[in-house]
Design an enzyme around this catalytic site. Structure first.
Site, PDB file in Angstrom:
ATOM      1  N   ASP A  37       0.817  -1.221   0.000  1.00  0.00           N
ATOM      2  CA  ASP A  37       0.000   0.000   0.000  1.00  0.00           C
ATOM      3  C   ASP A  37       0.847   1.266   0.000  1.00  0.00           C
ATOM      4  O   ASP A  37       0.675   2.141   0.850  1.00  0.00           O
ATOM      5  CB  ASP A  37      -0.925   0.008   1.223  1.00  0.00           C
ATOM      6  CG  ASP A  37      -1.745  -1.256   1.359  1.00  0.00           C
ATOM      7  OD1 ASP A  37      -2.125  -1.820   0.319  1.00  0.00           O
ATOM      8  OD2 ASP A  37      -2.006  -1.690   2.491  1.00  0.00           O
ATOM      9  N   GLU A 215     -11.309   1.222  -3.593  1.00  0.00           N
ATOM     10  CA  GLU A 215     -10.577   1.645  -2.392  1.00  0.00           C
ATOM     11  C   GLU A 215      -9.287   2.348  -2.763  1.00  0.00           C
ATOM     12  O   GLU A 215      -8.974   2.539  -3.941  1.00  0.00           O
ATOM     13  CB  GLU A 215     -10.280   0.424  -1.517  1.00  0.00           C
ATOM     14  CG  GLU A 215      -9.440  -0.632  -2.213  1.00  0.00           C
ATOM     15  CD  GLU A 215      -9.278  -1.889  -1.371  1.00  0.00           C
ATOM     16  OE1 GLU A 215      -9.897  -1.998  -0.297  1.00  0.00           O
ATOM     17  OE2 GLU A 215      -8.544  -2.794  -1.806  1.00  0.00           O
TER      18      GLU A 215
END
Length: 556
Positions: A37, A215
């Site tokens: 991420d 997301e």
């Protein structure tokens, strides 16, 4: 005429050489191992990357670079127990998807904590710092912002916004993973959201396909447009990155015609050195107007098995006719040799090279940044002095949900080994000779690990290889003397796992047969993290173990 043609060719060659020199090569992944991420930002000619850290402490590693190729860790964002209370959480809970931005002299790191926070389940928060290396503030909680994956956006007029993933507007998802992207203005002075919260995107770019988990949203502006960069498709092999844009920050947002702008889904499974699960990207521009993207990807060694977790990759961003960005055209494999717009600085050691042959002699009074704990330590149970790391063998075992006496660093390659030496300290007084164990652990979570330990019992010393559910081998060390160091080694060669021991660091003997390294993969263990090698000690009474050094090496 002939002279003009030769001159044109000569000039073209010179330009090609110059271009090649500028578009210098770097290697993917730029952050090998469990660094998922990624979020990136630039301040002048300095670049910074942060990553998720889930239930490891300290939380959120932060890296710095001048050239986008050579990265060096400069600390952790959440390095004080008061900032990060990870207690009895699932290992894949904790800190999800941080986003790093810089605005008017201040760094802003916004994040989601999945798990307990003052009696509540999860929550969004942000921290600030004047220096990216810290110190960072204590968390400022955003109870008004539900959902996950928040990201700050600072517009050209100075206004601040938070964009994030949240429940669909009517509260009635049509399918599992049906989510929306939301936007709300934020007042930095009051530290509160203001105005109406607006749903920018429901479900994904094509609602008719029931896209899951829209997301990791990020907003940025370029040439009069607001661009909305999102991941969708979940974190598995269908993971992909999509782009939308609008003239108005509140929308409506137009879907790019060339989506997805990054995915490895649909490529031949038998391709050489595959990278999978690519997505969760972020963009940054250079002072010269070039753009690059960082994103996560996985390197399986068999099927969907990988032990190294989700890693950080980088690619240049191409702007199609200056209007739409493209990270990697559909059907192309993620390259390992990458041309970036900045020339790598000479004399720098890349993080890849640094990680592939690493040793810690414990010659600093503080632990190196590579070391992590399992969840937040409530007390200091280790000490570094005179080139020795002493660990208190506490009663929390590696197979318990808690904070065991474990200090670990990431497995960063498909083929690697980890070596250390350990000495059991003889306790004095009433604890003298009490049972204890210490050694090394290859750890995915408390149910999926391999443990190689020297164990002291009342009738002697033993070397034991085990997992959470099975003891694979156990030998009594008849020639071992109390207070003697023993050398321990673990090797992972893709799907094969093997342990060794030595009393002199020269003559190595295998302990047990080869085991299945897939036991350490997320495909087997579940969750979102990568495997660790760690130093470990455990006892029911007050005991200590000493480690003189630890070595990690990539095996070719």
């Amino acid at each position: 005429m002939r002279f003009t043609t030769i001159k044109t060719i000569f000039v073209s060659l010179i330009l090609l050489i110059l271009t090649f020199d500028i578009q210098a090569q770097t290697k993917n992944p730029i952050l090998p191992g469990f660094y998922p991420d990624p979020s990136i930002c630039r301040v002048g000619d300095d670049y910074y990357i942060v990553n998720s850290s889930f239930s490891f402490f300290p939380g959120i590693p932060i890296f710095h670079s001048k050239d986008l190729s050579n990265w060096k860790q400069i600390g952790h964002v959440l390095d004080r127990p008061s900032q990060l209370n990870l207690t009895d959480e699932w290992m894949s809970a904790g800190l999800y998807a941080p986003s790093l931005r810089y605005h008017e002299g201040t760094f802003y790191l916004i994040n989601t904590l999945m798990g307990a926070k003052e009696g509540k389940q999860g929550g969004n928060f942000y921290v600030t710092a004047k220096n990216a290396a810290g110190p960072w503030s204590d968390p400022i909680w955003l109870d008004e912002i539900d959902g996950i994956d928040p990201s700050f956006f600072f517009d050209n007029d100075g206004k601040a916004y938070i964009v994030n993933n949240g429940p669909v507007a009517d509260g009635k998802p049509r399918y599992s993973g049906h989510r929306s992207v939301w936007l709300q203005e934020f007042n930095l002075k009051t530290q509160k959201p203001i105005g109406k919260r607006v749903e920018l995107l429901n479900g994904g770019i094509d609602p008719s396909t029931n896209p899951i988990w829209i997301e990791g949203p990020h907003l940025f502006n370029k040439d009069g447009f607001y661009y909305l960069l999102c991941a969708e498709g979940g974190t598995g092999i269908e993971h992909r990155e999509v782009i939308l844009r609008s003239k108005n920050i509140w929308g409506p947002y137009e879907v790019g015609k060339d989506n997805p702008i990054l995915t490895q889904f649909g490529l031949p499974e038998n391709r050489k050195n595959p990278v999978t699960c690519t997505g969760h990207a972020d963009f940054v521009d250079t002072p010269d107007g070039d753009w690059v993207s960082v994103f996560l990807g996985c390197q399986p060694y068999e099927g969907e098995h990988f032990n190294t977790g989700r890693q950080t990759f980088i690619l240049p961003v191409e702007w199609k006719k200056g209007k739409w960005p493209m990270i990697l055209e559909k059907g192309k494999s993620v390259p390992f040799d990458v041309s970036l717009p900045l020339k790598p600085a000479e004399g720098k050691v890349s993080f890849q090279d640094y990680s592939s042959d690493w040793k810690d002699d414990f010659d600093s009074l503080k632990l190196n940044f590579e070391w992590n704990f399992i969840r937040t330590p409530k007390e200091k149970w280790y000490n570094i002095d005179n080139g020795k790391l002493t660990i208190d063998a506490r009663p929390i075992s590696i197979d318990e949900v808690g904070n065991p006496s474990f200090i670990g660093r990431r497995l960063q390659h498909k083929k690697a080994e980890f070596i250390t030496n350990v000495t059991l300290i003889q306790s004095q007084g009433k604890y003298e000779g009490r049972p204890m164990e210490a050694g090394i652990v290859a750890y995915q979570n408390e149910e999926f690990y391999y443990k190689l330990v020297l164990e002291r019992k009342e009738n002697g010393y033993y070397l034991i290889l085990s997992s959470a559910t099975q003891e694979f081998d156990k030998i009594q060390l008849n020639d071992y003397k109390p207070g003697q160091s023993i050398f321990l080694k673990m090797q992972i060669i893709e799907k094969d796992f093997q342990t060794y021991y030595s009393l002199d660091e020269t003559n190595w003997k295998p302990l047990g047969s080869k085991l299945d390294a897939r036991h350490l993969s997320t495909k087997s263990a579940g969750g979102y993290i990568g495997a660790y090698f760690g130093l470990y000690a455990h006892a029911k009474s007050s005991q200590k173990a000493v480690f003189n050094w630890a070595k990690y090496k990539e095996l070719k």
